[in-house]
Design an enzyme around this catalytic site. Structure first.
Site, PDB file in Angstrom:
ATOM      1  N   GLN A 242       0.833  -1.208   0.000  1.00  0.00           N
ATOM      2  CA  GLN A 242       0.000   0.000   0.000  1.00  0.00           C
ATOM      3  C   GLN A 242       0.863   1.251   0.000  1.00  0.00           C
ATOM      4  O   GLN A 242       0.557   2.234  -0.680  1.00  0.00           O
ATOM      5  CB  GLN A 242      -0.953   0.015   1.193  1.00  0.00           C
ATOM      6  CG  GLN A 242      -1.796   1.291   1.253  1.00  0.00           C
ATOM      7  CD  GLN A 242      -3.004   1.193   2.146  1.00  0.00           C
ATOM      8  OE1 GLN A 242      -3.812   0.278   1.992  1.00  0.00           O
ATOM      9  NE2 GLN A 242      -3.152   2.131   3.068  1.00  0.00           N
ATOM     10  N   GLU A 243       1.957   1.241   0.775  1.00  0.00           N
ATOM     11  CA  GLU A 243       2.854   2.389   0.781  1.00  0.00           C
ATOM     12  C   GLU A 243       3.406   2.649  -0.618  1.00  0.00           C
ATOM     13  O   GLU A 243       3.462   3.794  -1.085  1.00  0.00           O
ATOM     14  CB  GLU A 243       4.014   2.157   1.751  1.00  0.00           C
ATOM     15  CG  GLU A 243       5.053   3.276   1.710  1.00  0.00           C
ATOM     16  CD  GLU A 243       6.225   3.052   2.660  1.00  0.00           C
ATOM     17  OE1 GLU A 243       7.198   3.817   2.590  1.00  0.00           O
ATOM     18  OE2 GLU A 243       6.160   2.099   3.478  1.00  0.00           O
TER      19      GLU A 243
END
Length: 380
Positions: A242-243
């Site tokens: 997600q980062e």
């Protein structure tokens, strides 16, 4: 290109966030760049208006909606405005999953209301002076001592590092276990032995506070262990996709913004008696850049859908991260070239975009590390 990713509620959210940026960020961002830090009041205002913790359960003051499209709206509009100082994406996209997914009930009650109100600014401390992308090389050490962990070590390049009230620290808790010997500890502002070093002097993203942090015999209460002991590295691997997609979302928006401003410049700027956009070379360059921007947008929007469906793999996130950010850096460089000498002047937005973009291929895992992750997944 018409996008089909968003629903009407996302566009209403976008409109509200744009108004927030216009009223509470745009008038002050240049001053924050001079000061190398944003005013904490903008975080509180963002919290009041519901832009922090959209995925946090409502009982803790959040939006209660696990939908990365809201995160994408914030990243896109922040990027298009050139407001690289506000660290909301780090707070929402990177730290929130750790607190929401790993914190116990007591920790959630302690931390999440402030997280959502903007009164508790967060950071995550992975990188060390000698490790960079090599997370398994982390040397920061925590030793259990009764009801506390005694933490020693240093971190660097920590986004939100000066303003942060809660820092999720990756530390060795059992060096003999290798990757199974890392844990996550939440260090809070005011803990004795926790010190902030320089607000680092970067070539871009000047208003973003990026700091060195040091921990000298910091006694972290045992109840500040996030998740299970020894699971830290696994938690990182679960949340890094997600980062990395968040960084790719910024890349796609930055490409669109730079292309738009360059097309307008080429319409207005005249040379040899006509707009420079009338020259074949200019048209060909812009045709290439428009195609590449569209290709990146299609990929990123699809990967956002996959993240929401929980089907985005580590390798696919790595693909999105390296390719979009490399294309971002390349595109902005070529856009600056089309601006000629004016592109080198800081008063032109393309110059700021050029300086802000360069770190994109570095943080969150370098391009080289992303390619290594993808290569390992090919079963060669």
């Amino acid at each position: 290109m018409e996008r089909t990713l968003f629903e009407p509620e996302h566009e209403l959210f976008r409109e509200s966030y744009r108004k927030f940026l216009d009223q509470h960020v745009a008038p002050y961002h240049a001053q924050w760049e001079e000061q190398n830090i944003v005013d904490r009041s903008v975080w509180v205002e963002a919290g009041k208006q519901g832009f922090l913790g959209t995925a946090v359960p409502e009982e803790f003051g959040g939006g209660g909606v696990e939908d990365f499209r809201y995160n994408a709206v914030i990243a896109e509009e922040t990027t298009r405005g050139g407001f690289s100082g506000i660290g909301f994406t780090l707070h929402n996209d990177v730290v929130a999953p750790y607190l929401v997914g790993l914190a116990n009930d007591e920790q959630k009650k302690r931390w999440l209301p402030g997280f959502c109100s903007g009164e508790l600014i967060t950071a995550i401390a992975m990188t060390e002076p000698g490790t960079g992308s090599d997370l398994q090389g982390i040397k920061t050490r925590a030793v259990r001592d009764g009801d506390h962990w005694v933490l020693n070590g240093s971190k660097t390049f920590i986004t939100n590092g000066i303003n942060a009230d809660l820092v999720v620290v990756v530390a060795q808790t059992d060096p003999d276990k290798g990757a199974q010997g890392f844990s996550l500890l939440v260090v809070e502002r005011g803990m004795e032995g926790f010190e902030r070093g320089r607000n680092l002097d970067k070539i871009g993203m000047k208003a973003q506070d990026t700091a060195e942090l040091s921990f000298t015999d910091v006694r972290v209460p045992a109840e500040n262990l996030l998740g299970e002991e020894g699971m830290g590295f696994i938690y990182l691997m679960q949340n890094l996709p997600q980062e990395r997609l968040s960084i790719a979302v910024v890349a796609a928006a930055a490409m669109e913004s730079a292309l738009d401003m360059t097309i307008q410049y080429c319409r207005d700027r005249k040379a040899f008696g006509k707009p420079i956009g009338k020259f074949q070379n200019t048209r060909f360059v812009l045709a290439e850049l428009a195609t590449e921007t569209t290709a990146v947008r299609v990929l990123i929007d699809r990967f956002i859908e996959m993240l929401n469906a929980k089907t985005l793999t580590v390798q696919e996130a790595a693909m999105a991260k390296w390719w979009s950010t490399e294309k971002q850096v390349e595109l902005i460089d070529r856009c600056l070239q089309l601006h000629g000498g004016y592109g080198y002047m800081k008063e032109y937005p393309i110059a700021k975009a050029y300086l802000d973009s360069r770190v994109q291929t570095i943080y969150g895992g370098t391009t080289e590390i992303m390619k290594e992750i993808i290569g390992r997944g090919l079963n060669l």
